[in-house]
Design a protein around this motif. Sequence first.
Motif, PDB file in Angstrom:
ATOM      1  N   GLU A 494      -7.960  -4.897   0.656  1.00  0.00           N
ATOM      2  CA  GLU A 494      -8.417  -6.068  -0.091  1.00  0.00           C
ATOM      3  C   GLU A 494      -7.311  -6.630  -0.979  1.00  0.00           C
ATOM      4  N   LYS A 498      -6.583 -11.369   1.278  1.00  0.00           N
ATOM      5  CA  LYS A 498      -7.760 -11.983   0.667  1.00  0.00           C
ATOM      6  C   LYS A 498      -8.864 -12.244   1.680  1.00  0.00           C
ATOM      7  N   GLU A 501     -11.853  -9.419   1.745  1.00  0.00           N
ATOM      8  CA  GLU A 501     -12.730  -9.123   0.616  1.00  0.00           C
ATOM      9  C   GLU A 501     -14.145  -8.835   1.100  1.00  0.00           C
TER      10      GLU A 501
END
Length: 692
Positions: A494, A498, A501
């Motif tokens: 993570e 991005k 996530e």
Amino acid sequence: MFVEAVNEQFRLSVEQVQNVPWEKNAFHCTPTSTFHRLSSPIDIPESIKMHNHNFRLQLVTIHMEQANLNRWNELKKILYKRLVKTNFPKPGDKIYAKYFQHQFFPATVDVYDSSNQTFNITWDDGDPEGRVVSVSDVALNRIPGVSEIGVGSNVLFEQGSYGASSDTTGGTRWHMGKITNMTKQPDGSYLYDGEHVFGEGHGKWVTYPGYERHFKGLQLAQLRVSPNALDAFESDSAQSKIKVPDIDIFVCYADADVAHGASSINPMRIVGDIESKMKLKTNMKVRNPTLAQVSMMIQKAKVFLAFVSNEFAADEKCQQQFQFAKKSATIPVINSELYIHFKDESVYNQKLQEVINAVSKSLKVAETSNDSKKETTVCDGFISYCWLNSWSSKQAQEVSLVKGNEFTDPRRIKKDLESKLAKSVGSKLWLDVEQLSAANQGDLNSSMFQQIAQGLSTTRVVLTFISSEYSKIGEPGSDDWDKMQVGMVLSQIEASNKNSERIDFRSVKNEKDYQAKLDAIVSRLTTTIKAKAKKPPPVTTSNKAPKIGDHVIAHWNGGQFFFSTIVSFDKDSMCFTVDWDDGDTSGRVVKYNEVAKNVQVEKADVGVGTKVLFPQGQYKLDANDTSYSGFRYFEGEVTDIKEKDGKRLYSGHHTRYSKDQTPKYQGVSYEFSDYDLDSLRLAPTAFDVLCA
């Protein structure tokens, strides 16, 4: 070419054989030498014979030119089929045979009468009586394999002796017993408890010196098992005389399940529906088949369908057929009770369709098993999840409990995602229950791990459904999360990407929220799949799995691990062969998950709950040595991680011993404390090994 054979009880000598033309030469195994090159042309199937049945060849490993690997794979299948047959006695073999009053004594086989399934024998003590015995009343004097004995198995065990008389020389008594309990030992072996099958009411003599109704703590070497009568008909000459119809499916079931079972689990009804819907032929129309016909039909069938139940487990006929299919026949075995559970009428149609799907896949596997270039389904996404979070799994009665709700079911999410993706990128997602084909222990080429590894190696993105059940300890955000291996790995991903996530489904309570979460996943998947569609998926490799020549720490015996070097790897058995640093020649064949590269592990690979190898205590090969020979390693589980003086320290306890059973070696204790990462080692997973 280098060939090595390892026996269960002793290591055979090693011989180098150079430039053997496979089409004209074969290997011949005897107790005194490993393999001999045969100068005259001879067919491979007839050349591999065991001339001493008092030992069993356990493993053959080989290194050779790439061009000969396909031929070797064919040879291994022949070896596999022949070696598992060694429990069926042949003329000259030493056996234990039933005499009178349910007692068994040592004898030698003279001849086998296949028409009556009986042996003519000569008693070792010279007794002239009772020299014709049935197949079920003899046992080869051979140590059985671990997989041949379980709770409920009939075995022969030794108890009491008898003196010489005018007709006999005396000897030991053996008896038929039933295993009632198995206790696993720290070294992985078992101790067996049981009781006599026959008592005084059956006419058995129970007043001989040393008689006890029960036996306890016997080792495998102290037991013998009767042969499978079906093995007698596996030879080419026997098959040529047996006439049976061509069938697609061999159905194995207990008669009691037909007579007393509910309609939803009646094998006759289920098989009738399969025959009707799939237009396939089964053995059900062959009335009162002989043992020879049963053996031949199992070997000719493309799929073996077993209806397992308590009645099935207690039925000797079913046990013989099931074991014969698993060990002697190279066909997919589908277990309709364990894997596809017919419990009541409410799930009948659903379960019937699952059987039909499994049979269809297995038929395709059987038809293409000889095609080394067969295509596999390539999916853009791989679904990784826990069945305990799937309501569909609960409805299919694959699990008894489920945590979550209808909006958090990974199987439902997968189906709905594919529907949405069809409108954009048309992607297919990999799901275990849809992609895994039936496989059995006799299938040397297509294990469950291999199929999953293939799916992972060709996918573009992995969708991971994390939960406390998935990680076994805690959920994202919990106190334990940052110390868990799963949590540490995902946190790193993570932080660097991005697009990785988390999308949290725990708050979803209605359809509107559910669709919003799906749209969020679809958006990310579409972006990722389109980006990666421009180039083929990279070849997945793993540097965690040992390779030939690597220095490793491997399991030897009794839960102890020592330093060694990898000599070879057998992909079919998933075992490594090693050379020990200290020169020991025993225990050189080790399972893939009991070998660890002697290199420092990554921080993200060790968390709370991770199994590791850790050093504890030293050893001497000879008590008179003035110095230690090396370190002992043991398997343990990490239970705590803490930071101290800028270093991460790990503590835990042994996994192969309880606190009361921890070995009393100097320096060895149940718990280990404050080990740094440099001191720990990790065994590879099956996927690491297969993707190496």
